[in-house]
Design a protein around this motif. Sequence first.
Motif, short mmCIF file in Angstrom:
data_model
loop_
_atom_site.label_atom_id
_atom_site.label_comp_id
_atom_site.label_asym_id
_atom_site.label_seq_id
_atom_site.Cartn_x
_atom_site.Cartn_y
_atom_site.Cartn_z
N PRO A 7 0.84 -1.20 0.00
CA PRO A 7 0.00 0.00 0.00
C PRO A 7 0.87 1.25 0.00
CG PRO A 7 0.10 -0.91 2.20
CD PRO A 7 0.87 -1.86 1.32
N ALA A 8 0.34 2.33 -0.54
CA ALA A 8 1.10 3.58 -0.54
C ALA A 8 1.11 4.21 0.84
CB ALA A 8 0.49 4.55 -1.56
N SER A 9 0.12 3.89 1.65
CA SER A 9 -0.03 4.47 2.98
C SER A 9 -1.11 3.68 3.71
CB SER A 9 -0.44 5.95 2.88
OG SER A 9 -1.73 6.05 2.31
N PRO A 10 -1.21 3.82 5.04
CA PRO A 10 -2.29 3.14 5.75
C PRO A 10 -3.67 3.51 5.21
CG PRO A 10 -0.65 3.91 7.31
CD PRO A 10 -0.25 4.47 5.97
N GLY A 11 -3.83 4.74 4.73
CA GLY A 11 -5.12 5.17 4.19
C GLY A 11 -5.53 4.42 2.94
N LYS A 12 -4.57 3.77 2.28
CA LYS A 12 -4.87 3.03 1.06
C LYS A 12 -4.69 1.52 1.25
CE LYS A 12 -3.63 6.97 -1.85
NZ LYS A 12 -2.71 7.54 -2.86
N ALA A 13 -4.51 1.09 2.49
CA ALA A 13 -4.22 -0.33 2.75
C ALA A 13 -5.34 -1.25 2.27
CB ALA A 13 -3.97 -0.54 4.24
N GLU A 14 -6.58 -0.81 2.44
CA GLU A 14 -7.69 -1.69 2.09
C GLU A 14 -7.81 -1.92 0.59
OE1 GLU A 14 -11.34 -1.20 4.31
OE2 GLU A 14 -10.29 -0.09 5.87
N ARG A 15 -7.10 -1.12 -0.21
CA ARG A 15 -7.09 -1.36 -1.65
C ARG A 15 -6.41 -2.68 -1.99
NH1 ARG A 15 -5.63 4.37 -4.72
NH2 ARG A 15 -7.09 5.70 -3.58
N LEU A 16 -5.64 -3.23 -1.05
CA LEU A 16 -4.94 -4.49 -1.31
C LEU A 16 -5.82 -5.72 -1.11
CD1 LEU A 16 -2.54 -2.55 -1.29
CD2 LEU A 16 -1.28 -4.21 0.08
N ARG A 17 -7.04 -5.51 -0.65
CA ARG A 17 -7.90 -6.65 -0.33
C ARG A 17 -8.11 -7.61 -1.52
NH1 ARG A 17 -11.47 -4.26 3.31
NH2 ARG A 17 -10.11 -4.97 4.98
N PRO A 18 -8.18 -7.13 -2.79
CA PRO A 18 -8.35 -8.09 -3.90
C PRO A 18 -7.22 -9.12 -4.01
CG PRO A 18 -8.84 -5.87 -4.64
CD PRO A 18 -8.26 -5.73 -3.26
N PHE A 19 -6.06 -8.85 -3.38
CA PHE A 19 -4.94 -9.78 -3.49
C PHE A 19 -4.94 -10.82 -2.37
CE2 PHE A 19 -3.81 -6.04 -5.87
CZ PHE A 19 -3.39 -6.59 -7.07
N LEU A 20 -5.90 -10.73 -1.46
CA LEU A 20 -6.10 -11.81 -0.49
C LEU A 20 -6.77 -12.96 -1.26
CD1 LEU A 20 -7.41 -9.82 2.60
CD2 LEU A 20 -5.19 -10.93 2.37
N GLY A 21 -6.05 -14.02 -1.46
CA GLY A 21 -6.55 -15.12 -2.28
C GLY A 21 -5.82 -15.25 -3.60
N HIS A 22 -4.99 -14.25 -3.96
CA HIS A 22 -4.20 -14.36 -5.20
C HIS A 22 -3.09 -15.38 -4.99
CE1 HIS A 22 -1.56 -13.25 -8.53
NE2 HIS A 22 -2.57 -12.61 -9.06
N ALA A 23 -2.90 -16.25 -5.99
CA ALA A 23 -2.00 -17.40 -5.82
C ALA A 23 -0.53 -17.03 -5.71
CB ALA A 23 -2.19 -18.37 -6.97
N THR A 24 -0.11 -15.89 -6.28
CA THR A 24 1.32 -15.59 -6.31
C THR A 24 1.70 -14.28 -5.61
OG1 THR A 24 1.28 -14.36 -8.41
CG2 THR A 24 1.47 -16.76 -8.54
N ALA A 25 0.75 -13.60 -5.00
CA ALA A 25 1.02 -12.26 -4.46
C ALA A 25 1.54 -12.32 -3.02
CB ALA A 25 -0.24 -11.40 -4.49
N THR A 26 2.61 -11.56 -2.77
CA THR A 26 3.10 -11.33 -1.42
C THR A 26 2.70 -9.92 -1.01
OG1 THR A 26 5.00 -12.80 -1.71
CG2 THR A 26 5.13 -11.18 0.07
N LEU A 27 2.06 -9.79 0.15
CA LEU A 27 1.67 -8.48 0.66
C LEU A 27 2.76 -7.94 1.58
CD1 LEU A 27 -2.12 -9.01 1.53
CD2 LEU A 27 -1.05 -8.46 -0.67
N TYR A 28 3.23 -6.72 1.32
CA TYR A 28 4.21 -6.05 2.16
C TYR A 28 3.51 -4.89 2.86
CZ TYR A 28 8.10 -8.55 -0.05
OH TYR A 28 8.98 -9.52 -0.47
N VAL A 29 3.27 -5.04 4.15
CA VAL A 29 2.51 -4.04 4.91
C VAL A 29 3.17 -3.80 6.27
CG1 VAL A 29 0.32 -4.61 3.79
CG2 VAL A 29 0.97 -5.81 5.88
N ASN A 30 2.81 -2.69 6.90
CA ASN A 30 3.22 -2.50 8.29
C ASN A 30 2.10 -2.98 9.22
OD1 ASN A 30 1.34 -0.36 8.57
ND2 ASN A 30 2.87 1.16 7.98
N LEU A 31 2.34 -2.91 10.52
CA LEU A 31 1.39 -3.48 11.48
C LEU A 31 0.03 -2.78 11.38
CD1 LEU A 31 1.27 -5.61 13.77
CD2 LEU A 31 1.72 -3.74 15.37
N GLU A 32 0.04 -1.46 11.23
CA GLU A 32 -1.23 -0.73 11.12
C GLU A 32 -2.00 -1.14 9.88
OE1 GLU A 32 -2.92 3.88 10.76
OE2 GLU A 32 -0.76 3.51 10.87
N GLU A 33 -1.29 -1.27 8.76
CA GLU A 33 -1.94 -1.65 7.51
C GLU A 33 -2.49 -3.06 7.58
OE1 GLU A 33 1.01 1.29 4.94
OE2 GLU A 33 1.48 -0.84 5.21
#
Length: 302
Positions: free
Chosen positions: A177-203
């Motif tokens: 995510p670009a920032s915590p305010g945009k973290a929820e935009r990553l939700r479509p990648f929950l379930g993606h077979a090859t995606a690694t999510l790089y987030v901080n604790l807040e995100e």
Amino acid sequence: MQEASMTPAPRILCIGAVLWDIIGRSASHMRQGSDVPGRITRLPGGVAMNIALAAARSGLQPVLLTAIGRDPEGEELLAACTRLGMDMSHVYRSDDLPTDRYMAVEGANGLIAAIADAHSLEAAGDKILRPLTDGTLGSARAPHDGLIALDGNLTLPLLRDIAASPAFAAARLAVAPASPGKAERLRPFLGHATATLYVNLEEAGLLCQAEFPDSAAAARALVARGAARAVVTDGGRAASDAGRHGTVSLLPPAVMVTRVTGAGDTFMAAHLAAEAAGPDPQGAMERALATAAAYVSGDNAL
């Protein structure tokens, strides 16, 4: 006797924001309304650019997919990125959209405030992805099968399309995510077979709609919610990497923090470069934390 040919550096496509970073830094502690002496810099930045710069320092060859205006600021930005060794040959150039900007104020007590103006990137939409669909770098029938770093400055509809697109199905995706305010935009990648999510604790908490005591719990929760892999940082506390390999948690080196903008992007790029050199989760985490610590302490020049 023939000279041994050199193996080319692994390529990484960096998709997202490339803009001017305007950063004001002061050695003083600051609060709302503070007026203190310091330094103001303007450098090429944005999540995709920060990742590309750190990736280049870590031995990868970055190719940028973004939108840059044809205004004077855009011409200057394109030239500056090229001088830094970035492959800008696939950038979407807009005649009617201005070049994006980011402005932040940092004090001795960390980031005080920031505003990201990435409206042109959002307006450009899927035009920045044409090289991955028109056969230049890939297509739906012959998808790009290399490393792609994707940032959350893209709109939610576009991120949803990417998550479902056959043109991205073979790639090793790294999403931040670009920032915590945009973290929820990553939700479509929950379930993606090859995606690694790089987030901080807040995100991670925003994505899971929960609070976590540490990065390990957050990383495991993201995997439980469908992430193929999750890497979670927590400032000076332990960072964690969870996935099919289990969970790896390590403390970052203790350093004096002199800057914070771009630290997460630097960590992510160093981790990707280490993984490209060999799949060793613990070694990759050690290298990424050491690189990020050198960056925030000011030991790594931009």
